[in-house]
Write a protein that holds these residues in place. Sequence first.
Motif: not given
Length: 349
Positions: A214-230, A243-255
């Motif tokens: 509700p307050q504050g700017p948007e926060e995000s992550l961008a995954f660049d798999w070909p270059n292994r960068k986040v 960016l390491a193998d078998n890496s996910v974000d918090w939401l993706s971890m649940i699924f």
Amino acid sequence: MTVRESVHRFRYVLLALGVSAVVHAAAIFGVPRTLDAVVPEEPASYTAELVSAPSASVVPAPKPQAAPPRAPRPRSPRKPAEAIASLPLLPSFTGEGSASLPELLPPLPDLAPPEPTVVASAAPPQAISDAKAAPFPVNALPADLTIHYALTSPFADGIAQYSWKREGNHYVISGTAQAEGFFTLFLEGSIVQESTGTVTESGLRPERFVERKPQGPEESLAFDWPNRKVEFNRNGEKKPGELADNSVDWLSMIFQLAHEPPQGETLSMKVYTQRKLYSFELKVLGVEEIEIPIGRVKALHLRHTAKDANEQVDVWLGLDQNYLPVKMRYPVARNRFMVEQAATSISRR
């Protein structure tokens, strides 16, 4: 008067007459030229002569045996750092009945070429191949489902829900969380999260994660798999990371856990938030029956332990709920208190 008395009476007269007679005699006969001096005896003289002793075989004195060098006094090993094994002490070496220090340099090798030795070496890192789209296994998730949670903590209570939608090989996960009851007076509004990515043979591969408050700017992550960068985007600042193998974000971890439940004793996962990377080593503790709002369920209990007990994370995967996390317990607010998250309902379409 007796003669003695006469001599005694006239003793001085007789003495004077004697002296006068001596003087007259000296004048008549003369004084002798020399008086025979008394010649002292010559002192005895002594001479010393060194006479060499008869030759004899000389036996050299034995050389004093050198005291053996003292063995080096062992030193107490220094306290090592966070992960460094201490070096073992050098063993003591003995020669022919006497101690000697070990050679500081090894002996020179033979001139003949040694036999080749096969040394195992780590394989060079392989580049991540392009993600290959593949359908989920048979017992994986349906294309559309939503799971609701109740959140409890010493600070505040709340509710959350996460929705999973999959079209082809592309997935979208959306989540919302908000305070409940009295705490809505202080924690207004909802936190909205969204993760998008691709389903691959190795699991979920997120491409972008976004969180809006509700307050504050948007926060995000961008995954660049070909270059292994986040790329971390927080408070208007962007920072790159590896960016390491078998890496996910918090939401993706649940699924991801539902898609690929652990098959052995442990499961390693790397989970990114918009703040940093967390490395989890989830140990399988076994199947338990737990009581949660949706009823009594059988769940596979996983636990991540750390040196600090406040960093412990527990996850229960429902065996009959597509291995979705039906219960979680994790620290928040810099490990100040724990939050327990339990499933209240699951809907499938």
